[in-house]
Scaffold this active site. Structure first.
Site, mmCIF file in Angstrom:
data_model
loop_
_atom_site.group_PDB
_atom_site.id
_atom_site.type_symbol
_atom_site.label_atom_id
_atom_site.label_comp_id
_atom_site.label_asym_id
_atom_site.label_seq_id
_atom_site.Cartn_x
_atom_site.Cartn_y
_atom_site.Cartn_z
ATOM 1 C CB CYS A 10 5.834 -2.991 6.343
ATOM 2 S SG CYS A 10 6.255 -1.310 5.816
ATOM 3 C CG ASN A 13 10.304 2.290 6.517
ATOM 4 O OD1 ASN A 13 11.351 2.898 6.654
ATOM 5 N ND2 ASN A 13 9.341 2.378 7.422
ATOM 6 C CB CYS A 15 1.989 1.449 3.182
ATOM 7 S SG CYS A 15 2.036 2.017 1.470
ATOM 8 N NE ARG A 16 2.259 -3.584 4.904
ATOM 9 C CZ ARG A 16 2.704 -4.769 4.500
ATOM 10 N NH1 ARG A 16 2.081 -5.862 4.919
ATOM 11 N NH2 ARG A 16 3.742 -4.859 3.700
ATOM 12 C CB SER A 17 6.731 -0.186 9.115
ATOM 13 O OG SER A 17 7.432 0.312 8.018
ATOM 14 C CG ASP A 127 1.371 -4.614 0.616
ATOM 15 O OD1 ASP A 127 1.104 -3.400 0.567
ATOM 16 O OD2 ASP A 127 2.320 -5.132 0.008
#
Ligand code: 4NP
Length: 160
Positions: A10, A13, A15-17, A127
């Site tokens: 993301c 690195n 939150c999402r990934s 995001d």
């Protein structure tokens, strides 16, 4: 024994990934494939290198039984395209940043993560960084679905 290597990417690195990393690793472990499938995550930007996942991402994940606190942010590099078999972008902007550092011979490795969740009807993981807790819940819902799809596709493609 051949190992399949999966990298989630993301922007930050944090939150999402890392959420995808933690959830996918759990699925891999539950199916007894921890020695066959290696999981990692990275960001396209350097803002948060060395930091643990965002506190809100950790809390939302923990409520669903996923622990992310041992992960640390790093930046995606060109060499990742040699090391990993699947390099999976959370959104189109991440995808374009990755494409800019992807060697031509490795372009087939780069995909949008939500390719593996066709029923969701969206192709980007939104995001959540500048939003509220609902955004983190939505991220978890999306990632849980795509992680299941990804694992079944890897099992099919790799015969494991
Ligand atoms: P991520 O979220 O890409 O899912 O880790 C973000 C983290 C940090 C920032 C933006 C998005 N930032 O602007 O610092």
């Amino acid at each position: 024994m051949e190992q399949t290597r999966v990298l989630f990417v993301c922007l930050g690195n944090i939150c999402r990934s890392p959420t995808a990393h933690g959830i996918f690793l759990r699925l891999v472990e539950e199916e007894g494939l921890a020695e066959r499938i290696l999981v990692d995550s990275a960001g396209t930007h350097a803002y948060h290198i060395g930091e643990p996942p965002d506190r809100r991402a950790q809390e939302a994940a923990r409520k669903r039984g996923f622990e992310l606190n041992s992960l640390r942010a790093r930046r995606a590099v060109e060499e990742d395209f040699e090391r990993f078999d699947y390099v999976l972008a959370m959104d189109r902007s991440n995808f374009e940043h990755l494409r800019a550092i992807c060697p031509t011979h490795a372009e087939h490795k780069l995909r949008l993560f939500l390719t593996y969740a066709p029923d969701l009807g969206v192709d980007e993981v939104p995001d959540p960084y500048y939003g509220g807790t609902a955004g983190f819940e939505r991220v978890l819902d999306i990632i849980e679905e795509a992680a299941r799809g990804l694992l079944s596709e890897i099992r099919r493609e790799r015969g494991i």
